[in-house]
Design an enzyme around this catalytic site. Sequence first.
Site, PDB file in Angstrom:
ATOM      1  N   ARG A 274       8.652 -25.001   4.284  1.00  0.00           N
ATOM      2  CA  ARG A 274       9.069 -23.705   3.248  1.00  0.00           C
ATOM      3  C   ARG A 274       8.066 -22.214   4.687  1.00  0.00           C
ATOM      4  O   ARG A 274       8.537 -21.336   3.697  1.00  0.00           O
ATOM      5  CB  ARG A 274       9.239 -23.339   2.704  1.00  0.00           C
ATOM      6  CG  ARG A 274      10.094 -24.410   1.945  1.00  0.00           C
ATOM      7  CD  ARG A 274      12.039 -24.438   2.954  1.00  0.00           C
ATOM      8  NE  ARG A 274      12.637 -25.172   2.237  1.00  0.00           N
ATOM      9  CZ  ARG A 274      12.780 -27.034   2.342  1.00  0.00           C
ATOM     10  NH1 ARG A 274      12.106 -27.028   4.158  1.00  0.00           N
ATOM     11  NH2 ARG A 274      13.694 -27.571   1.669  1.00  0.00           N
TER      12      ARG A 274
ATOM     13  N   GLU B  29      11.073 -21.005  -3.662  1.00  0.00           N
ATOM     14  CA  GLU B  29      12.092 -21.496  -1.839  1.00  0.00           C
ATOM     15  C   GLU B  29      12.080 -19.329  -1.326  1.00  0.00           C
ATOM     16  O   GLU B  29      11.946 -19.836  -0.434  1.00  0.00           O
ATOM     17  CB  GLU B  29      12.158 -22.082  -1.504  1.00  0.00           C
ATOM     18  CG  GLU B  29      12.768 -22.132  -0.531  1.00  0.00           C
ATOM     19  CD  GLU B  29      13.858 -23.776  -0.504  1.00  0.00           C
ATOM     20  OE1 GLU B  29      14.749 -23.824  -0.121  1.00  0.00           O
ATOM     21  OE2 GLU B  29      13.345 -24.762  -1.271  1.00  0.00           O
TER      22      GLU B  29
ATOM     23  N   SER C 120      18.671 -23.121  -3.363  1.00  0.00           N
ATOM     24  CA  SER C 120      17.590 -24.120  -4.011  1.00  0.00           C
ATOM     25  C   SER C 120      16.394 -22.698  -4.236  1.00  0.00           C
ATOM     26  O   SER C 120      16.165 -22.131  -3.322  1.00  0.00           O
ATOM     27  CB  SER C 120      17.101 -25.235  -3.230  1.00  0.00           C
ATOM     28  OG  SER C 120      16.123 -25.899  -3.640  1.00  0.00           O
TER      29      SER C 120
END
Length: 297
Positions: free
Chosen positions: A170, A290, A220
């Site tokens: 990420r 995230e 998410s």
Amino acid sequence: MSLLNLKDKGINLQQNIPLSRYTFTKTGGCAEYLAFPKNLDELKLLVETANKDEQPITVIGNASNLIIRDGGIDGLVIILTDMKSIKVEGNEVTADAGAKIIDTSFTAAKAGLSGMEFAAGIPGSIGGAVFMNAGAYGGETQEVVKSVKVLTRDLEIKTYSNEDMEFSYRHSKVQETGDIVVEATFALKPGNKLEILDHMNYLNALRRYKQPLEYPSCGSVFKRPKGHFVGPMIIKAGLQGKQIGGAQDSMKHAGFIVNKGGATATDYLDLIHYIQKVIKEKYDIDLHTEVRIIGKE
């Protein structure tokens, strides 16, 4: 030349626009200035003018994995979704930053090119996917990126190789440099078109079954801690279904926070912080987000 003068040059520039109109959570305060460049020349002009006006610049893609605080964003917000060309040449696909990664993956599939199947249901833009090294179902953007074209804040065009981008979980180099992703080229492999499409349709069916797509959400929320899965940990801690204001930890997938109606960005952030606090107390694990969080309180 001030930013407002750019309207006379045909650039789509607006003032004091609620960003909740564009975020997937349907939350977020106003942009002081909001622009939708149609091409690289307009993007350059926007950056150049904002620099001269000493206005901060915030670049947004499809706003799918993003929370914008209720105080909004000062300066110029640039949304790149009008820059959305996708081209196939041989075994490579080149897409503008504002193109949806879903559209790019299906364009590749219809050309009989394999490698982007994992992205069939990711709702973000190419620029956002590169910026975040987006991934799903065992695949990540870094695995297929050949090169990335960027515009620096000093108006220089650079092309980075995959290695130059310093991808990790990420993460990519442009998160630090502030370079604006303009275009990405993906190196793919020939495959059977019907098999590729069949696998993508299977992944999307799985996504519909597992994820709360019936409500606004930012996808998410938390990065996966090493050796743990976020959803099961949240369930075990008794946090699934926890609601603050209009924001609820999803009953369908505990790793998602959904807008059940009337949620504010503050509701989202309060719930995120509460979940982080409880998980830390119960399991001594730090949950890191995230989702990208930007804007003023």
